[in-house]
Design an enzyme around this catalytic site. Structure first.
Site, PDB file in Angstrom:
ATOM      1  N   GLY A  95       0.821  -1.205   0.000  1.00 47.26           N
ATOM      2  CA  GLY A  95       0.000   0.000   0.000  1.00 47.26           C
ATOM      3  C   GLY A  95       0.853   1.252   0.000  1.00 47.26           C
ATOM      4  N   GLY A  96       0.406   2.260   0.717  1.00 46.16           N
ATOM      5  CA  GLY A  96       1.129   3.528   0.770  1.00 46.16           C
ATOM      6  C   GLY A  96       2.513   3.414   1.359  1.00 46.16           C
TER       7      GLY A  96
ATOM      8  N   GLY B  84      23.108   9.415 -31.416  1.00 43.24           N
ATOM      9  CA  GLY B  84      22.758  10.188 -30.233  1.00 43.24           C
ATOM     10  C   GLY B  84      23.268   9.567 -28.959  1.00 43.24           C
ATOM     11  N   ALA B  85      23.448   8.245 -28.953  1.00 42.18           N
ATOM     12  CA  ALA B  85      23.959   7.571 -27.757  1.00 42.18           C
ATOM     13  C   ALA B  85      25.390   8.026 -27.446  1.00 42.18           C
ATOM     14  CB  ALA B  85      23.899   6.062 -27.944  1.00 42.18           C
TER      15      ALA B  85
END
Length: 523
Positions: free
Chosen positions: A178-179, A413-414
């Site tokens: 949960g939280g 681009g790498a």
């Protein structure tokens, strides 16, 4: 003799104090402690005794009890209220700790439980010491309602404020659902224990009801799942003891806060050690794989690389090592897995690690062998543009010393993303086997000479000729070196000495970013 002379009332008060402390140390009682042991888990106090230097733990709020009177909780008062908090030493260095006690209300978080954790987190930030949380909790204490939920939010706020100020390490040593999972998610490192720990937002029962999917706790959120599939966890330990040893080892590489430098150690490994094996480690054929870990191990002190997230996004390796006794963060493309391409998971993994190192003054050493970003519809639809930009942003933003070694491919681009000279990397080396280009020769020929190849009588011979020409022109580091994009082309065997000298040169480096509240990293 002196004790006999004490007034009876004083003696009685001491006995009351001792009794209350003893009750606190017994947690939920012998039966629940036995059950904890039978499930293969240590108790909260046993964990702290194992984690910290012997005899150094100083406890806070040992006698705190909850304040709830609903559901007859006022008849169940346990000193400490399900969490042990305080401070101690690891290898003589100060740390603040909390350990949830599953034997008391299943380690569930109440108002006072949360206040105890918040108190040590506040103190840790004031004195500049790391925070280590040992999580073993059933979640929010249902009987306290919104008060317990507010307690979680109080902790989340402090996790956020402490981020980048002091290191935060979470050990998941039982349930975390949960939280409750958001506190470990904000911290810097998560260590999970196989077979006894799990993390998930929504449990298997609810998932079955809502989506009709059947899944076990282990499959949904166990240590193996979060280490290999989700990337939520950084280490998968075999036992509680193993997890705590990992914490101590991790702590040896990192500083206590963002104003200190990482610890240095004595180094008997010669700085000028030459590794001739590195001269032949990269295969002749550029499409043949090799294990980048071999390169790292041959270069770093004592051949020891403390890898982080080893099972996740294996096309990139991250972790800590030492060079000349100095702690460094290492990022390396892994040609042995998916040819070392950058994809969504690898980009996220690398970016998070780069930012941690930059937060805490740990120099970055990058080993680059990357053919580009992974193509494909799933990657594009999954947001590779945004996620790849995270790694670019992290490297460009980092102001710590940055050194790059291009071992083979640095394409497209790498090339720019992997700590290139253009994004403020301080020193860039290349091996003679480096290939720095927009793309590989095979792909380039298909674009540049498509018409010529289509018209050629012997298409294969024409293709081979053009590929050889482009390889001769671009499949080397010298064009980049002529431009100053590579500072030096080095003999691979000398990589260790070159890196140690570079880091020594950059020891007092100072760099800044433009004044701003904070940047807007493409999350």
């Amino acid at each position: 003799m002196a004790s006999k002379q004490q007034p009876k009332s004083a003696r009685t008060k001491l006995e009351v104090l001792r009794q209350r402390k003893l009750e606190a140390e017994q947690g939920g009682g012998a039966t629940r402690i036995d059950k904890q042991h039978q499930s293969g888990k240590m108790t909260a106090r046993e964990r702290l005794d194992f984690l910290l230097d012997e005899g150094t733990f100083e406890e806070f709020d040992k006698l705190v009890v909850h304040r709830s009177k609903d559901f007859d909780l006022d008849k169940q008062l346990y000193p400490g209220d399900g969490v042990v908090t305080g401070h101690g030493l690891i290898d003589g260095r100060k740390v603040f700790v909390f350990a949830q006690d599953f034997t008391v209300f299943g380690g569930s978080l109440s108002e006072t439980h949360a206040e105890k954790i918040c108190k040590v987190m506040d103190l840790a930030m004031k004195v500049g010491a790391p925070i280590i949380g040992l999580n073993d909790s059933g979640g929010a204490r249902i009987q306290e309602g919104v008060v317990s939920l507010g307690g979680y939010a109080d902790i989340f706020l402090r996790n956020t404020l402490a981020s980048g100020v002091v290191p935060q390490i979470s050990c998941i040593m039982g349930p975390c659902a949960g939280g409750a999972v958001y506190s470990p998610a904000i911290t810097d490192f998560n260590i999970m224990v196989k077979n006894t720990s799990y993390m998930f937002i929504t449990g298997p029962d609810v998932i079955k009801t809502v989506t009709h999917e059947e899944v076990s706790k282990e499959e949904l959120g166990g240590a193996s799942t979060h280490n290999s599939i989700s990337g939520v966890a950084h280490f998968a330990a075999e036992s509680d003891e193993h997890a705590l040893r990992v914490v101590r080892e991790l702590f040896s590489f990192i500083p206590s806060n963002n104003l200190e430098d990482p610890p240095q150690t004595e180094c008997d490994d010669p700085a000028d050690r030459v590794e001739s094996k590195l001269n032949t480690i990269v295969p002749e054929a550029s499409n043949q794989p090799y294990d980048i870990r071999e390169v790292i191990n041959l270069v770093v002190d004592e051949g020891y690389f403390f890898e982080v997230q080893q099972m996740y996004a294996q096309n990139i390796c991250i972790g800590f090592a030492r060079l000349g006794g100095r702690s460094v963060g290492i990022i390396a493309n892994q040609p042995a897995y998916l040819a070392g391409v950058l994809d969504i998971d690898a980009s996220i993994k690398g970016a998070r690690f780069v930012r941690f190192c930059d937060c805490f003054n740990i120099p970055l050493v990058t080993f680059e062998d990357v053919p580009g970003f992974l193509p494909g519809v799933s990657q594009e639809h999954g947001g590779i543009i945004t996620h790849g930009a995270k790694l670019l942003y992290a490297f460009a933003e980092a102001t710590v010393p940055k050194v790059t070694v291009i071992t083979r491919k640095a394409y497209g681009g790498a090339y720019c993303v992997m700590a290139s000279k253009h994004i403020r990397t301080d020193i860039n080396f290349a091996w003679p086997t480096a290939e720095i280009a927009v793309m590989g020769a095979e792909g380039a020929v298909g674009i540049l000479y498509r018409r010529e190849l289509n018209n050629a009588q012997d298409k294969e011979a024409a293709r081979r000729t053009r590929v050889a020409e482009l390889e001769d022109k671009f499949a080397n580091p010298y064009v980049a070196a002529e431009r100053g994009f590579v500072d030096e082309v080095i003999e691979p065997a000398e990589t260790r000495l070159k890196l140690i000298n570079a880091l020594s040169l950059l020891e007092n480096k100072r760099d800044t970013n433009p004044p701003k509240k904070h940047g807007n990293i493409p999350l």
